[in-house]
Scaffold this motif. Sequence first.
Motif, short mmCIF file in Angstrom:
data_model
loop_
_atom_site.label_atom_id
_atom_site.label_comp_id
_atom_site.label_asym_id
_atom_site.label_seq_id
_atom_site.Cartn_x
_atom_site.Cartn_y
_atom_site.Cartn_z
N ALA A 18 0.84 -1.21 0.00
CA ALA A 18 0.00 0.00 0.00
C ALA A 18 0.87 1.26 0.00
O ALA A 18 0.50 2.27 -0.61
N LEU A 19 2.01 1.17 0.67
CA LEU A 19 2.91 2.32 0.72
C LEU A 19 3.48 2.62 -0.66
O LEU A 19 3.65 3.79 -1.06
N LEU A 20 3.79 1.55 -1.42
CA LEU A 20 4.37 1.74 -2.75
C LEU A 20 3.39 2.39 -3.72
O LEU A 20 3.78 2.88 -4.77
N ASP A 21 2.09 2.40 -3.36
CA ASP A 21 1.11 3.14 -4.16
C ASP A 21 1.18 4.63 -3.87
O ASP A 21 0.59 5.44 -4.57
N ARG A 22 1.85 4.97 -2.76
CA ARG A 22 1.83 6.36 -2.31
C ARG A 22 3.18 7.07 -2.41
O ARG A 22 3.21 8.30 -2.57
N VAL A 23 4.27 6.34 -2.21
CA VAL A 23 5.59 6.98 -2.25
C VAL A 23 6.53 6.18 -3.17
O VAL A 23 6.34 4.96 -3.32
N PRO A 24 7.55 6.83 -3.74
CA PRO A 24 8.48 6.11 -4.63
C PRO A 24 9.21 5.00 -3.88
O PRO A 24 9.54 5.15 -2.70
N ALA A 25 9.48 3.91 -4.59
CA ALA A 25 10.13 2.74 -3.97
C ALA A 25 11.47 3.12 -3.35
O ALA A 25 11.86 2.55 -2.32
N GLY A 26 12.16 4.10 -3.92
CA GLY A 26 13.46 4.50 -3.39
C GLY A 26 13.39 5.12 -2.01
O GLY A 26 14.40 5.27 -1.33
N GLN A 27 12.17 5.46 -1.58
CA GLN A 27 12.01 6.06 -0.24
C GLN A 27 11.50 5.02 0.78
O GLN A 27 11.14 5.37 1.90
N VAL A 28 11.45 3.77 0.34
CA VAL A 28 10.90 2.72 1.21
C VAL A 28 11.98 1.68 1.48
O VAL A 28 12.70 1.26 0.57
N GLY A 29 12.11 1.29 2.75
CA GLY A 29 13.02 0.21 3.13
C GLY A 29 12.28 -0.82 3.96
O GLY A 29 11.26 -0.50 4.58
N VAL A 30 12.75 -2.04 3.94
CA VAL A 30 12.15 -3.06 4.82
C VAL A 30 13.25 -3.71 5.65
O VAL A 30 14.39 -3.84 5.20
N SER A 31 12.86 -4.12 6.85
CA SER A 31 13.73 -4.85 7.76
C SER A 31 13.09 -6.21 7.95
O SER A 31 11.98 -6.30 8.48
N VAL A 32 13.77 -7.23 7.47
CA VAL A 32 13.16 -8.58 7.48
C VAL A 32 14.18 -9.60 8.01
O VAL A 32 15.39 -9.39 7.89
N ARG A 33 13.65 -10.69 8.56
CA ARG A 33 14.59 -11.68 9.09
C ARG A 33 15.30 -12.43 7.97
O ARG A 33 16.45 -12.82 8.12
N ASP A 34 14.60 -12.62 6.86
CA ASP A 34 15.18 -13.37 5.74
C ASP A 34 15.05 -12.54 4.45
O ASP A 34 14.00 -12.57 3.78
N PRO A 35 16.10 -11.77 4.11
CA PRO A 35 16.01 -10.91 2.92
C PRO A 35 15.67 -11.67 1.65
O PRO A 35 15.06 -11.11 0.73
N GLY A 36 16.02 -12.95 1.60
CA GLY A 36 15.72 -13.74 0.40
C GLY A 36 14.22 -13.78 0.13
O GLY A 36 13.79 -13.86 -1.04
#
Length: 285
Positions: A18-36
């Motif tokens: 939903a965020l990617l519908d609102r802001v450019p992907a370059g301004q979004v980061g994710v923190s995940v246990r398994d980046p794969g």
Amino acid sequence: MIVVTGATGQLGSQIVAALLDRVPAGQVGVSVRDPGRAAGLAERGVRVRAGDFHRPDTLADAFAGASQVLVVSASELGSTAIESNTTAIDAARAAGAERVLYTSHQGVAEDSLFAPMPVHAAGERHLAASGQPYTSLRNGFYASTVPFLIGPALTTGEIVAPADGPVSWTTHADLAEAAAAILAEPGRLDGATPPLTGAEALDLDDVAAILTRLTGRTIRRTVADDDEWAAALASQGVPAPQATMLLGMFRAARRGEFDIVSPALSELIGRPATPLSSYLEGVVA
Ligand SMILES: NC(=O)c1ccc[n+]([C@@H]2O[C@H](COP(=O)([O-])OP(=O)(O)OC[C@H]3O[C@@H](n4cnc5c(N)ncnc54)[C@H](OP(=O)(O)O)[C@@H]3O)[C@@H](O)[C@H]2O)c1
């Protein structure tokens, strides 16, 4: 940059979408246990970094450069969950985030009969104690819990469960859209939000009536004795602490802990919240 944790989980993944519908992907980061498991996001230009609440050293890197961090509460219980959530909140502050957001619950309460609620109370206390801007998203009870509560009712024609109470069931999709709307407009809601809930509070009698209408078959609601129900779960291999926690949900609902409704979610997403009947249409289909 806006960093979202738990982005390979059900809510976090929908928030990022939903965020990617609102802001450019370059301004979004994710923190995940398994980046794969977040490779698809990386392909879309989202910054993907490893972050585990049990390893604070990873969070410094995962949250670096974030102006906002949304901590999706860990899918853990008790003191482990509190430790994880407060570690993530502290790491977000340490990384310089101006606002920390946290997924709390509409029923947040220190003295709740449902064990996750004091965990969220501890998370909210920790956020407030920092004196820094925060938003605690008081999310409604997930509608996705209902299929679990009804058990094999679609086959047996009977919902067998302990006495319950009305709950303002809310979909992940609506909650994700609301979180994205708040993230995209920093400071829109400061502190604890109003309850972000569906528009009506329904109990299992109501659920039985909805399922009867949707399936064209009579689905009855039968109240089970608390202890017998918990014993039946244990005999199916559910660990005793989990059975006790689930029983706590019914006891809390009976006490009216989850019956609050508010227009706040609908206002945030600019349309009516998804009714439970619409969600259940997908379940029975
Ligand atoms: N409002 C409600 O009715 C309700 C109901 C149930 C739960 N909740 C809370 O809402 C949260 C999100 O719900 P959901 O449906 O998205 O649950 P979910 O699909 O189980 O997602 C939980 C997320 O937490 C991440 N996580 C767990 N432990 C972690 C740790 N130590 N470090 C970093 N991340 C960790 C998981 O990472 P992985 O992807 O690597 O597994 C996962 O992405 C739950 O975790 C729970 O706290 C709310």
